[in-house]
Design a protein around this motif. Structure first.
Motif, PDB file in Angstrom:
ATOM      1  N   GLY A 113       0.805  -1.213   0.000  1.00  0.00           N
ATOM      2  CA  GLY A 113       0.000   0.000   0.000  1.00  0.00           C
ATOM      3  C   GLY A 113       0.841   1.268   0.000  1.00  0.00           C
ATOM      4  O   GLY A 113       0.306   2.372  -0.055  1.00  0.00           O
ATOM      5  N   ASP A 114       2.156   1.137   0.034  1.00  0.00           N
ATOM      6  CA  ASP A 114       3.051   2.294   0.039  1.00  0.00           C
ATOM      7  C   ASP A 114       3.410   2.634  -1.400  1.00  0.00           C
ATOM      8  O   ASP A 114       4.404   2.157  -1.936  1.00  0.00           O
ATOM      9  CB  ASP A 114       4.308   2.016   0.857  1.00  0.00           C
ATOM     10  CG  ASP A 114       5.257   3.206   0.927  1.00  0.00           C
ATOM     11  OD1 ASP A 114       4.981   4.237   0.277  1.00  0.00           O
ATOM     12  OD2 ASP A 114       6.285   3.095   1.611  1.00  0.00           O
ATOM     13  N   ASP A 115       2.575   3.468  -2.004  1.00  0.00           N
ATOM     14  CA  ASP A 115       2.802   3.844  -3.399  1.00  0.00           C
ATOM     15  C   ASP A 115       3.336   5.276  -3.519  1.00  0.00           C
ATOM     16  O   ASP A 115       3.076   5.975  -4.500  1.00  0.00           O
ATOM     17  CB  ASP A 115       1.532   3.651  -4.227  1.00  0.00           C
ATOM     18  CG  ASP A 115       0.384   4.530  -3.743  1.00  0.00           C
ATOM     19  OD1 ASP A 115       0.528   5.226  -2.705  1.00  0.00           O
ATOM     20  OD2 ASP A 115      -0.673   4.537  -4.407  1.00  0.00           O
ATOM     21  N   ASN A 116       4.130   5.685  -2.541  1.00  0.00           N
ATOM     22  CA  ASN A 116       4.772   6.991  -2.573  1.00  0.00           C
ATOM     23  C   ASN A 116       5.526   7.141  -3.895  1.00  0.00           C
ATOM     24  O   ASN A 116       6.208   6.211  -4.341  1.00  0.00           O
ATOM     25  CB  ASN A 116       5.722   7.117  -1.382  1.00  0.00           C
ATOM     26  CG  ASN A 116       6.332   8.487  -1.252  1.00  0.00           C
ATOM     27  OD1 ASN A 116       6.947   9.003  -2.174  1.00  0.00           O
ATOM     28  ND2 ASN A 116       6.183   9.072  -0.077  1.00  0.00           N
ATOM     29  N   ALA A 117       5.432   8.314  -4.484  1.00  0.00           N
ATOM     30  CA  ALA A 117       6.049   8.558  -5.793  1.00  0.00           C
ATOM     31  C   ALA A 117       7.548   8.298  -5.792  1.00  0.00           C
ATOM     32  O   ALA A 117       8.110   7.910  -6.824  1.00  0.00           O
ATOM     33  CB  ALA A 117       5.773   9.996  -6.239  1.00  0.00           C
TER      34      ALA A 117
END
Length: 118
Positions: free
Chosen positions: A23-27
């Motif tokens: 769930g960590d879709d940081n750019a």
């Protein structure tokens, strides 16, 4: 005395897959165009993706290992396409040191310790 060493070159596909499951879709992890405009210049691995590679090494060595505790720091980034050296060494019975370094300059990307049991 336990001593394990492997090389790994992270890929963008691994960063993307880890982003989906975590769930960590940081750019900074998944958007190469955005990262090209940052001081990093390219995407950076999730810290826990690096740790899962280390844990996988331990489990391949002994599938009965269980983790009691862990501590870790991520002092430098690990980039897509840049080879890393993964090392695990036993410091005392049931305690392992974990270290991941960039092969290009020796910078530590993960420094940690885990207490393990069977």
């Amino acid at each position: 005395m336990l001593e394990l060493k492997e090389s790994w070159t992270p890929t963008q596909a691994e960063f993307d897959a880890f982003a989906k499951v975590s769930g960590d879709d940081n750019a900074i992890h998944v958007d190469p165009e955005f990262c090209a405009t940052t001081s990093f210049g390219r995407t950076v691995s999730h810290g826990m993706l690096i740790y899962t590679k280390l844990w996988g090494m331990l489990k391949r060595h002994n599938g009965a290992f269980r983790q009691v505790r862990q501590s870790m720091m991520f002092p430098n980034p690990a980039f897509t396409g840049e080879p890393l050296c993964l090392r695990i060494s036993e410091q005392a019975p049931g305690v392992v040191e974990m270290r991941v370094t960039r092969q290009s300059d020796g910078a530590d990307c993960l420094v940690g310790e885990a207490e393990i049991t069977c």
